[in-house]
Design an enzyme around this catalytic site. Structure first.
Site, short mmCIF file in Angstrom:
data_model
loop_
_atom_site.label_atom_id
_atom_site.label_comp_id
_atom_site.label_asym_id
_atom_site.label_seq_id
_atom_site.Cartn_x
_atom_site.Cartn_y
_atom_site.Cartn_z
NE ARG A 116 33.42 34.64 32.79
CZ ARG A 116 33.70 34.62 34.10
NH1 ARG A 116 34.07 33.49 34.65
NH2 ARG A 116 33.62 35.71 34.81
CE LYS A 153 44.60 28.96 41.16
NZ LYS A 153 44.86 30.40 41.07
CG PHE A 191 45.54 33.39 37.16
CD1 PHE A 191 44.91 33.68 38.36
CD2 PHE A 191 44.90 33.74 35.97
CE1 PHE A 191 43.67 34.28 38.39
CE2 PHE A 191 43.66 34.35 35.99
CZ PHE A 191 43.04 34.63 37.20
CG ASP A 229 34.78 28.54 39.07
OD1 ASP A 229 34.84 28.74 40.31
OD2 ASP A 229 34.69 29.48 38.26
CG ASP A 269 37.08 35.63 34.73
OD1 ASP A 269 37.01 34.91 35.74
OD2 ASP A 269 37.01 36.88 34.80
CE LYS A 305 29.42 37.68 35.15
NZ LYS A 305 30.21 38.67 34.46
CG ASP A 348 43.32 31.36 44.83
OD1 ASP A 348 44.29 30.78 45.29
OD2 ASP A 348 43.40 32.47 44.26
P1 IMP Z 1 39.14 32.46 46.69
O1 IMP Z 1 38.15 33.24 47.48
O2 IMP Z 1 40.52 33.04 46.80
O3 IMP Z 1 39.13 30.98 46.99
O4 IMP Z 1 38.83 32.69 45.18
C1 IMP Z 1 37.84 32.08 44.51
C2 IMP Z 1 37.54 32.79 43.24
O5 IMP Z 1 38.71 33.42 42.67
C3 IMP Z 1 37.10 31.80 42.21
O6 IMP Z 1 35.72 31.57 42.30
C4 IMP Z 1 37.53 32.47 40.93
O7 IMP Z 1 36.55 33.37 40.51
C5 IMP Z 1 38.76 33.25 41.28
N1 IMP Z 1 40.00 32.52 40.95
C6 IMP Z 1 40.89 31.98 41.79
N2 IMP Z 1 41.92 31.40 41.15
C7 IMP Z 1 41.65 31.57 39.84
C8 IMP Z 1 42.35 31.16 38.63
O8 IMP Z 1 43.40 30.51 38.62
N3 IMP Z 1 41.76 31.53 37.45
C9 IMP Z 1 40.60 32.23 37.40
N4 IMP Z 1 39.92 32.61 38.50
C10 IMP Z 1 40.44 32.29 39.70
#
Ligand code: IMP
Length: 321
Positions: A286, A252, A273, A221, A280, A166, A224
């Site tokens: 958010r 990141k 974070f 958005d 969120d 979202k 990570d």
């Molecule tokens: P990934 O699969 O580890 O790349 O994570 C992606 C998802 O993790 C994003 O779409 C976010 O929902 C959440 N996420 C990762 N880092 C953050 C952060 O710093 N703040 C909030 N949500 C995060």
């Protein structure tokens, strides 16, 4: 004469508590400052310095000196006189005299809205915030840059922009309103790990458009570890788009486990974070109009408490993701 950087520096010996407060506000907004870095000669007599003036702060990024005032009129009058002399003698020097209530006005002038500086409506939410990382203005400038790049690359190709729900809705809606070309939107959602960190990734909301032969831009958005992105790109590639690129507002990169190429990147980050502007922590924050880093102890404490309550096991400290 004391010099200091905005964050992480030793605090100088402030002459007045209001100066410390001002420095704290500047730190919060990542505005670099120096305390009393320079003295200006105002008057000489027989070759000797007869009067000097040392402004309280210099803000190098804004090329601005700031002098804070106490509210006593006698002192203000004297300072005003000094300031006038300074400006006559050094017309190129940019200096402002500030009452405490003027801090906020000054910051507003440089793009920090009062609502961001002292947001009564967000005070409760901001208790866990460490500092503002990206102001509303910085975010807007970056979204504009991304919109310009996408507009240049996709004009005449009727791209389909896909948002992963979202958090991305804030970014995506601002982005497309800055792209004056034909385009279409669609959304997907993937499952998240549950509170116990258990689950299997799957698509919980699929696309409404057929993407075969379309120019697709996946809008995220934040990326990570890259695991979510890898899963979604794999799914989209199976449906034969003519092209498929990724646009992420926050990247990141140091935390990446699987690499995918991100064609359009807003901000490159370390491993903080973040919350706000759609991001969120457990569904909260958010709606902040800017992005802040959460204090690690606020989310760690929360997770540790939940973990020990759920499992009854010994409390162990571990990272959020
Ligand atoms: P990934 O699969 O580890 O790349 O994570 C992606 C998802 O993790 C994003 O779409 C976010 O929902 C959440 N996420 C990762 N880092 C953050 C952060 O710093 N703040 C909030 N949500 C995060």
């Amino acid at each position: 004469m004391v010099q200091a950087r905005a964050t992480g520096s030793d605090e100088p010996l402030f002459a007045h508590p209001s100066e410390r407060e001002f420095a704290r506000i500047l730190d919060f907004y990542r505005i670099a400052w120096r305390y009393e870095p320079y003295s200006f000669v105002l008057r000489e007599h027989d070759g000797q310095v007869a009067e000097m003036f040392t402004p309280d702060f210099y803000l190098p990024d804004l090329d601005l000196y700031v002098e804070l005032t106490t509210l006593r009129q006698r002192l203000v009058t004297r300072k005003n006189r000094k300031l006038r002399r300074l400006q006559e003698r050094y017309p190129e020097v940019n200096i402002r005299l500030l009452y405490k209530r003027d801090y906020y006005e000054l910051l507003a002038k440089y793009g920090y809205h009062r609502g961001e500086v002292e947001p009564p409506q967000f005070a409760e939410l901001l208790r866990d915030a460490d500092r503002i990382l990206f102001s509303n203005r910085e975010i807007h400038q970056t979204v504009q840059r991304l919109a310009d790049e996408l507009t240049r690359d996709y004009a005449g190709r009727n791209p389909l922009l896909i948002g992963v729900l979202k958090g991305v809705t804030f970014f995506l809606s601002d982005l497309v309103r800055l792209m004056p070309i034909d385009l279409e939107l669609d959304f997907m959602a993937v499952s998240e790990l549950d509170d116990r960190g258990v689950g299997l990734v799957r698509i919980v909301k699929d696309l409404e458009h057929d993407i075969r032969g379309r120019h697709v831009v996946l809008v995220e958005d934040i990326v990570d570890t890259g695991l979510t992105l890898r899963y979604i790109l794999g799914h989209l590639e199976q449906h034969g788009p003519a092209s498929l690129e990724v646009c992420a507002l926050f990247d990141k990169r140091p935390r990446r486990l699987v690499d995918s190429s991100l064609r359009y990147i807003g901000f490159a980050l370390g491993d903080e974070f973040l919350v706000g502007y759609g991001l969120d922590f457990r569904g909260r924050y958010r709606n902040l109009p800017f992005v802040t880093a959460l204090k690690p102890e606020s989310y760690r404490a929360d997770i540790v408490a939940d973990h020990s309550a759920a499992s009854g096991a010994a409390v162990e400290e571990y990272n959020l993701r």
